[in-house]
Design an enzyme around this catalytic site. Structure first.
Site, short mmCIF file in Angstrom:
data_model
loop_
_atom_site.label_atom_id
_atom_site.label_comp_id
_atom_site.label_asym_id
_atom_site.label_seq_id
_atom_site.Cartn_x
_atom_site.Cartn_y
_atom_site.Cartn_z
N GLU A 1 -63.33 -32.17 -105.91
CA GLU A 1 -62.82 -31.89 -104.69
C GLU A 1 -61.42 -31.34 -104.57
O GLU A 1 -60.77 -30.81 -103.67
CB GLU A 1 -62.61 -33.38 -104.12
CG GLU A 1 -64.13 -33.90 -103.68
CD GLU A 1 -63.96 -35.37 -103.08
OE1 GLU A 1 -65.01 -35.79 -102.82
OE2 GLU A 1 -63.09 -36.33 -103.26
N GLY B 1 -74.35 -32.71 -101.62
CA GLY B 1 -73.89 -33.65 -100.58
C GLY B 1 -72.93 -33.45 -99.89
O GLY B 1 -72.72 -33.80 -98.82
N PHE B 2 -71.70 -33.62 -100.73
CA PHE B 2 -70.36 -33.29 -100.17
C PHE B 2 -69.70 -34.23 -99.40
O PHE B 2 -69.25 -34.39 -98.40
CB PHE B 2 -70.13 -31.93 -99.27
CG PHE B 2 -70.72 -30.90 -100.05
CD1 PHE B 2 -70.22 -30.29 -101.16
CD2 PHE B 2 -71.87 -30.24 -99.44
CE1 PHE B 2 -70.55 -28.96 -101.54
CE2 PHE B 2 -72.43 -28.96 -100.08
CZ PHE B 2 -71.74 -28.41 -101.31
N ILE C 1 -60.38 -31.14 -119.13
CA ILE C 1 -61.48 -30.29 -118.55
C ILE C 1 -62.69 -30.44 -119.47
O ILE C 1 -62.81 -29.89 -120.52
CB ILE C 1 -61.16 -28.79 -118.35
CG1 ILE C 1 -59.89 -28.78 -117.24
CG2 ILE C 1 -62.41 -27.96 -117.68
CD1 ILE C 1 -60.11 -29.74 -115.91
N ASN D 1 -65.85 -29.41 -119.32
CA ASN D 1 -66.42 -28.17 -119.51
C ASN D 1 -65.86 -27.21 -118.28
O ASN D 1 -66.13 -27.26 -117.19
CB ASN D 1 -68.02 -28.41 -119.04
CG ASN D 1 -68.86 -27.16 -119.15
OD1 ASN D 1 -68.56 -26.20 -118.84
ND2 ASN D 1 -70.36 -27.33 -119.55
N PRO D 2 -65.38 -26.09 -119.16
CA PRO D 2 -64.54 -25.19 -118.04
C PRO D 2 -65.58 -24.22 -117.28
O PRO D 2 -65.15 -23.89 -116.24
CB PRO D 2 -63.88 -24.39 -119.26
CG PRO D 2 -63.86 -24.94 -120.42
CD PRO D 2 -65.05 -26.00 -120.60
N LYS D 3 -66.55 -24.21 -117.60
CA LYS D 3 -67.76 -23.35 -116.86
C LYS D 3 -68.01 -24.37 -115.45
O LYS D 3 -68.03 -23.76 -114.46
CB LYS D 3 -68.63 -23.10 -117.67
CG LYS D 3 -69.77 -21.97 -117.09
CD LYS D 3 -70.75 -21.60 -117.96
CE LYS D 3 -71.06 -19.89 -117.70
NZ LYS D 3 -72.00 -19.39 -118.82
MO1 MOS Z 1 -67.24 -37.35 -101.49
S1 MOS Z 1 -67.13 -36.93 -99.65
O1 MOS Z 1 -66.93 -38.89 -101.54
O2 MOS Z 1 -69.16 -37.25 -101.79
#
Ligand code: MOS
Length: 734
Positions: A695, A244-245, A619, A621-623
């Protein structure tokens, strides 16, 4: 459950399942092609027809005439919908412009028609038979030109467009060393692998869509606003999302046009945006122009810092908030930030992975490198000297947890930073000029209320249901791990069902809030389940231990399935985030290091190593966390060297609108990536004591590479991406 005081010791701290590098529980389904993505849901509703969307061929103006007769008469065609026969189609508040255009056109490739046919090929062929006459108007497409008329945008009260502390101008004038530079970042495309796609089926005035979306509840709300029907009339299912990003935070034209096409055809239909449509039909990360001024003492302490950012969007849109991190990242008494928004007639600008910081740090972290050079100071040391444990704009507010310095120090050591030559162009290996660079990483940590439903069956199986999405991030897995930890069962005993508006409303996936928020929602529901089970067995909630599939209390031990009884137990709860997010500045931190080689003759850049150290609370799940970070670092590499949506200034569209021409890194471009997470917890972020990582990895990565290129060859590029044309002319002068 309300979360408004710091978390104390709780069952998550046991760390039997949480914090371990479990494989993705959806991994096998994905790698064997059995995870059904929206367009592939042939099973969910019978008699599906195919829709193909036609986009506008102008960027601004209106449709004078649209003739659909030939399309309607074409073989297999069931319906053709345009603004003339669509009925009333509104605009959700969250969409800057209408997802269906006509007669007014807001941007190139805005959807203006959908053709529905028995087959995809028939629909596509018929879409070419629609004849459209436009009345085109001249639009504004050039950001640099449009900045002359840019305005101060209205943003939220807690993060207004401008900020001022002290007196920047006089502080800057007095500083011993001054930097004043302007940097630019281009428009970028999310380029998720899965296109926007929707299957739509009406039942009377109730609509179900199987779609690809990050935020189920927002999608439902926006459909309700678009079609003027109550929210409860809409069901949204998005169980698997192929990236999605930010491009799928809100519904796009595939959902609206699929709903219109299905209604007109009287059939369920499926629609996907074709790859070449996506870049202009959907949203993008807006280009920025950023001016940064920093004044420092000889010892490196920043006295004055200013960051101004210009970006553009459709009227009514939002700016790229590229100066936001500069309010929080470094100390300094005299400060100012400002965002200005120009009106452009390009497609709608919107959030893309780490909106704000991703673009902002591309500029700020080159500026810091330039300042370090002017000071004759090590860039790592410059950042350490300017660390702050309080919000520099509001010193009464401290960070919930901040270990930027730890990231910088450990990163420098792992990378071998001490072998760097401060003077550019000093290291040559055959035809390659080799250099290193670094940058800080910073990304805000947001929390969103999130709910979940937990069922424990008499067989001891645990089921989690929430409308949370997994956009390739690992949500299925960390949610499963949370429930397993809380109820004392192995991960294999937990079934996780996501992405359906019939399930409790969650945080959804965005702004790297999803992992921490949605697992905190599962935590809340599990606490309720633990209390319900304790009550059922006649124990007090504080007495009961959940371990190895057993419920233990008062020296007794009962199997979990027996404890809930033959009917099983179901509970539901929501984590509600209170004032901690306001009381404390919450953010995640990191340090990027990169080594690059620049061909001394051709300017070709190869990134040889990337190393990142990150501090983001627990963290889970480190993977999966590492996967998030290396993906984001890869995206940072793309931002540094390749990614740019090129605007055609005559017609106002992105010319390179597919994955052949919009360049993103491939495997051969990506070097060894070394990732370390600092061992920490943040008790103010949630009961999980975790923060976002989705992110953080992109933030600063591009600047580390740009700085390494400078160190390698002495060419300082301030306009991304660092393509050959910006390097070669200056190489010999270096
Ligand atoms: Mo993020 S750019 O809020 O999916």
């Amino acid at each position: 459950m309300k979360f408004d005081t710091p978390a104390t010791t709780n069952p998550i701290d046991n760390g039997k399942v949480i914090g371990h590098p479990h494989d993705r529980i959806d991994g096998k389904l994905k790698t064997t092609g059995r995870a059904p993505f929206a367009y592939e849901r042939n099973d969910v509703v019978a008699n599906q027809a195919y829709g193909v969307i036609l986009g506008a061929a102008i960027a601004k103006g209106s449709i004078a005439r649209i003739d659909t007769r030939d399309a309607e008469a074409a073989p297999g065609v069931l319906a053709v919908v345009t603004h003339k026969n669509a009925g009333k189609v509104g605009k959700a508040k969250a969409n800057t412009v209408k997802l269906m255009g006509g007669p007014k056109i807001d941007h190139y490739d805005q959807a203006i028609a959908i053709v529905v046919a028995e087959s995809f090929e028939q629909a596509r062929a018929a879409s070419h038979l629609i004849r459209v006459n436009y009345e085109a108007e001249q639009g504004a497409f050039d950001l640099a030109a449009a900045t002359a008329t840019a305005v101060k945008p209205k943003l939220g009260d807690s993060d207004p467009a401008d900020s001022k502390v002290g007196d920047f101008e006089s502080g800057f004038a007095k500083a011993a060393v001054r930097l004043d530079q302007t940097y630019t970042t281009p428009d970028q495309s999310h380029s998720a692998m899965e296109p926007m796609a929707t299957i739509a089926a009406w039942d009377g005035d109730k609509l179900t869509i199987w779609t690809s979306n990050q935020m189920i509840d927002w999608a439902r709300r926006d459909l309700s606003e678009t079609f003027g029907l109550p929210k409860k009339n809409f069901r949204v299912v998005s169980a698997y999302v192929g990236g999605g990003f930010g491009s799928k935070l809100w519904i796009r034209s595939d959902a609206v046009m699929a709903a219109l096409g299905a209604r007109a055809a009287g059939r369920p239909i499926k629609v996907a945006l074709a790859r070449p449509q996506i870049n202009n039909n959907a949203t993008h990360r807006p280009a920025t122009i950023q001016r940064i001024r920093i004044g420092a003492n000889r010892d490196g302490a920043i006295q004055a810092i200013a960051h101004e950012s210009w970006s553009g969007d459709q009227k009514g849109g939002q700016p790229e908030t590229a100066a936001m991190q500069t309010r929080l990242l470094y100390a300094g008494a005299d400060r100012m930030t400002a965002h200005r928004l120009a009106t452009l007639d390009l497609p709608e600008g919107n959030a893309m992975r780490a909106p704000g910081e991703a673009s902002g740090l591309m500029a700020l972290e080159i500026a810091m490198d330039e300042l370090a050079e002017a000071l004759k100071m090590d860039p790592v040391q410059l950042r350490i000297v300017n660390d702050t444990q309080v919000d520099p704009e509001n010193p009464k507010r401290s960070f919930s947890h901040r270990n930027l310095v730890g990231c910088l120090k450990q990163g420098a050591e792992r990378f071998g930073w001490d072998r760097r030559s401060a003077m550019p162009g000093q290291r040559r290996e055959g035809r390659w000029l080799v250099g290193v660079g670094m940058a800080s990483a910073f990304r805000g940590n947001m929390a969103m209320d999130s709910g979940a439903r937990i069922t424990v069956g008499s067989d001891g199986q645990v089921k989690v249901e929430t409308d949370m999405t997994d956009i390739g991030t690992g949500s299925y897995t960390v949610i499963g791990q949370t429930a397993a930890e809380m109820l004392g069962v192995p991960l294999e005993k937990v079934t996780v069902l996501l992405g359906d508006s019939d399930f409790p409303k969650s945080s959804g996936s965005g702004g790297q809030w999803g992992g921490n928020s949605s697992t905190a929602g599962v935590y809340a529901a599990c606490m309720k389940m633990r209390a319900a089970i304790a009550k059922k067995v006649g124990a007090s909630a504080t007495d009961v231990v959940f371990e190895n599939g057993q419920v233990r209390f008062q020296g007794r031990s009962v199997a979990l399935g027996d404890a809930v009884g033959s009917a099983g137990l179901t509970v539901e709860d929501t984590i509600e985030f209170g004032k901690l997010a306001k009381t404390y500045a919450q953010a995640t931190f990191g340090a990027h290091f990169a080594e690059v080689a620049v061909d001394a003759a051709t300017g070709e850049i190869r990134v040889r190593r990337m190393s990142g150290v990150f501090a983001a609370g627990r963290i889970l799940n480190p993977k999966t966390a590492r996967s998030q970070v290396i993906g984001a670092m890869t995206m940072g590499l793309g931002a540094a060297l390749m990614e740019e949506s090129v605007v055609d200034p005559r017609y106002g569209y992105f010319v390179n609108h597919d994955l052949a021409e919009y360049h993103v890194p491939t495997h051969a471009d990506v070097p060894v990536q070394d990732v370390l997470f600092l061992d920490e917890v943040d008790d103010k972020s949630s009961p999980m004591k975790a923060k976002g990582v989705g992110e953080l990895g992109i933030c600063g990565a591009a600047a580390a590479i740009a700085n390494a290129v400078y160190n390698a060859c002495g060419v300082r590029v301030r306009n991304y991406p660092l393509t050959l044309d910006k390097i070669v002319p200056y190489l010999n002068k270096a």
